[in-house]
Design a protein around this motif. Structure first.
Motif, short mmCIF file in Angstrom:
data_model
loop_
_atom_site.label_atom_id
_atom_site.label_comp_id
_atom_site.label_asym_id
_atom_site.label_seq_id
_atom_site.Cartn_x
_atom_site.Cartn_y
_atom_site.Cartn_z
N ARG A 1 -64.83 2.15 -35.67
CA ARG A 1 -64.75 0.90 -36.44
C ARG A 1 -64.67 1.17 -37.93
O ARG A 1 -64.06 0.41 -38.68
CB ARG A 1 -65.97 0.03 -36.11
CG ARG A 1 -66.07 -1.27 -36.91
CD ARG A 1 -64.88 -2.19 -36.62
NE ARG A 1 -64.97 -3.44 -37.35
CZ ARG A 1 -64.53 -3.61 -38.60
NH1 ARG A 1 -63.96 -2.59 -39.27
NH2 ARG A 1 -64.63 -4.79 -39.20
N LEU A 2 -65.26 2.28 -38.39
CA LEU A 2 -65.20 2.61 -39.81
C LEU A 2 -63.77 2.93 -40.24
O LEU A 2 -63.41 2.73 -41.40
CB LEU A 2 -66.12 3.79 -40.12
CG LEU A 2 -67.61 3.58 -39.86
CD1 LEU A 2 -68.40 4.82 -40.26
CD2 LEU A 2 -68.13 2.35 -40.57
N GLU A 3 -62.97 3.43 -39.31
CA GLU A 3 -61.58 3.76 -39.64
C GLU A 3 -60.74 2.52 -39.89
O GLU A 3 -59.68 2.60 -40.51
CB GLU A 3 -60.97 4.59 -38.50
CG GLU A 3 -61.64 5.93 -38.32
CD GLU A 3 -61.21 6.63 -37.05
OE1 GLU A 3 -60.30 6.13 -36.35
OE2 GLU A 3 -61.81 7.69 -36.74
N ALA B 1 -69.19 14.65 -41.19
CA ALA B 1 -68.23 13.81 -40.46
C ALA B 1 -68.41 12.35 -40.81
O ALA B 1 -67.43 11.61 -40.97
CB ALA B 1 -68.38 14.03 -38.95
N LEU B 2 -69.66 11.89 -40.95
CA LEU B 2 -69.91 10.50 -41.33
C LEU B 2 -69.50 10.26 -42.77
O LEU B 2 -68.88 9.24 -43.09
CB LEU B 2 -71.38 10.14 -41.12
CG LEU B 2 -71.77 8.72 -41.54
CD1 LEU B 2 -70.96 7.67 -40.78
CD2 LEU B 2 -73.27 8.50 -41.35
N LEU B 3 -69.81 11.21 -43.65
CA LEU B 3 -69.44 11.05 -45.06
C LEU B 3 -67.93 10.93 -45.22
O LEU B 3 -67.44 10.17 -46.05
CB LEU B 3 -69.97 12.24 -45.88
CG LEU B 3 -71.46 12.23 -46.16
CD1 LEU B 3 -71.89 13.57 -46.76
CD2 LEU B 3 -71.83 11.09 -47.09
N GLU B 4 -67.19 11.67 -44.41
CA GLU B 4 -65.72 11.59 -44.48
C GLU B 4 -65.23 10.20 -44.09
O GLU B 4 -64.38 9.62 -44.75
CB GLU B 4 -65.11 12.65 -43.57
CG GLU B 4 -63.60 12.73 -43.66
CD GLU B 4 -63.03 13.83 -42.79
OE1 GLU B 4 -61.84 13.72 -42.44
OE2 GLU B 4 -63.76 14.79 -42.47
N ARG B 5 -65.81 9.64 -43.03
CA ARG B 5 -65.42 8.29 -42.60
C ARG B 5 -65.81 7.24 -43.64
O ARG B 5 -65.07 6.30 -43.90
CB ARG B 5 -66.06 7.96 -41.26
CG ARG B 5 -65.49 8.74 -40.09
CD ARG B 5 -66.27 8.43 -38.82
NE ARG B 5 -65.90 9.30 -37.73
CZ ARG B 5 -65.14 8.92 -36.70
NH1 ARG B 5 -64.66 7.71 -36.64
NH2 ARG B 5 -64.87 9.77 -35.74
N SER C 1 -66.20 7.76 -46.86
CA SER C 1 -65.31 7.95 -48.00
C SER C 1 -63.96 7.30 -47.75
O SER C 1 -63.38 6.64 -48.63
CB SER C 1 -65.14 9.44 -48.29
OG SER C 1 -64.26 9.64 -49.36
N ASP C 2 -63.45 7.44 -46.53
CA ASP C 2 -62.17 6.81 -46.18
C ASP C 2 -62.28 5.28 -46.24
O ASP C 2 -61.37 4.61 -46.71
CB ASP C 2 -61.73 7.24 -44.78
CG ASP C 2 -61.28 8.70 -44.72
OD1 ASP C 2 -61.06 9.30 -45.80
OD2 ASP C 2 -61.19 9.24 -43.60
N ALA D 1 -63.24 -0.99 -48.87
CA ALA D 1 -64.55 -1.53 -48.47
C ALA D 1 -65.56 -1.29 -49.59
O ALA D 1 -65.50 -0.28 -50.29
CB ALA D 1 -65.04 -0.87 -47.19
N THR D 2 -66.47 -2.23 -49.76
CA THR D 2 -67.58 -2.06 -50.71
C THR D 2 -68.65 -1.23 -50.02
O THR D 2 -69.09 -1.56 -48.92
CB THR D 2 -68.15 -3.43 -51.13
OG1 THR D 2 -67.12 -4.19 -51.76
CG2 THR D 2 -69.32 -3.27 -52.08
N LEU D 3 -69.10 -0.16 -50.65
CA LEU D 3 -70.04 0.77 -50.05
C LEU D 3 -71.40 0.65 -50.70
O LEU D 3 -71.54 0.81 -51.92
CB LEU D 3 -69.50 2.20 -50.18
CG LEU D 3 -70.41 3.33 -49.67
CD1 LEU D 3 -70.73 3.13 -48.19
CD2 LEU D 3 -69.76 4.68 -49.92
#
Length: 200
Positions: A92-94, A113-117, A119-120, A126-128
């Protein structure tokens, strides 16, 4: 933690930086999702899943009349056979896009792996928001950070309660005078350990 305990905790914390920090962060969260009409994604780490925060935000969304606060909990080990509200996986993050808000809750630096998603997702608009680590790649990526460093007065679970309660508020209460932290903590302990009132 129910509303009464949150209120008592706030009384204990009056005059500390925590109330202002959690309210500011909650205001940013609420402002982001309301201004874009919803789309709140909530994700933790493989070891720390913020399902409790998800449940509280769903409650606050209903009580405050702000449906945009109800998050989609994104899980690391979601399965298609899970109930619908628990079956959303990292894929869903993609598909995160502009107008959506991604809240990452982590007790420490998330895995690469989570940080990469994450960051993408930020790159696609998206607001992070980050709740947890004080330093590292996640807070460096985030638009807004509420750090909960190791050894702080409050743990990550307690801060999540304060954030969810503040996110559901329509107005902030008036600021009270400063009292010593020890005095406020003593009052909270007295209130929580007092016997129930006698009914005649």
């Amino acid at each position: 933690m129910d509303a009464v305990r949150v209120a008592l905790l706030r009384e204990v914390l009056a005059g500390t930086e925590w109330l202002g920090a959690t309210r500011h962060f909650a205001g940013t969260l609420r402002g982001s999702v309301v201004s874009h009409g919803g789309g709140l994604l909530l994700v933790g780490t493989p070891e720390y899943e913020p399902w409790h925060l998800a449940a509280h935000l769903v409650d606050e969304a209903a009580w405050s009349g702000t449906p945009e606060l109800a998050p989609t909990l994104v899980r690391h080990d979601a399965r298609a056979t899970d109930p619908a509200h628990l079956s959303v996986g990292l894929g869903r993050l993609e598909t995160a896009r502009r107008g959506e808000t991604l809240l990452v809750v982590a007790p420490g630096e998330p895995p690469a792996a989570l940080l990469e998603r994450v960051s993408d997702a930020r790159r696609t608009g998206a607001t992070l928001l980050s709740l947890g680590p004080e330093a590292g790649e996640l807070p460096a990526l985030a638009h807004e950070v509420l750090p909960v460093p190791d050894g702080s007065e409050l743990d990550l679970d307690t801060v999540q309660h304060l954030v969810s309660a503040a996110a559901g508020e329509n107005a902030l209460p008036a600021r009270r005078g400063r009292r010593r932290f020890r005095d406020r903590l003593s009052r909270l302990a007295d209130l929580l350990t007092a016997p129930p009132p006698t009914r005649w």
